[in-house]
Design an enzyme around this catalytic site. Sequence first.
Site: not given
Length: 67
Positions: A4, A6
């Site tokens: 991912d 963030d």
Amino acid sequence: MFLDYDGTLSSIVEDPDLAYMTNEMREALRNIAMHFPTAIVSGRCTEKVYDFVQLSQLYYAGSHGMD
């Protein structure tokens, strides 16, 4: 490898447009991608994540994989 953006490759920040990845993280990601297929799956749109990461050897999936 699926990552991912963030909170994994960049810090969580108050303004999402300022969630920049460090140069050290970019270099580590580049090195990993030389040995393993590597993808970034994000809730952001694909173009925005690519603008932050700027590594063409990765796979990108935005909108939680729907892009």
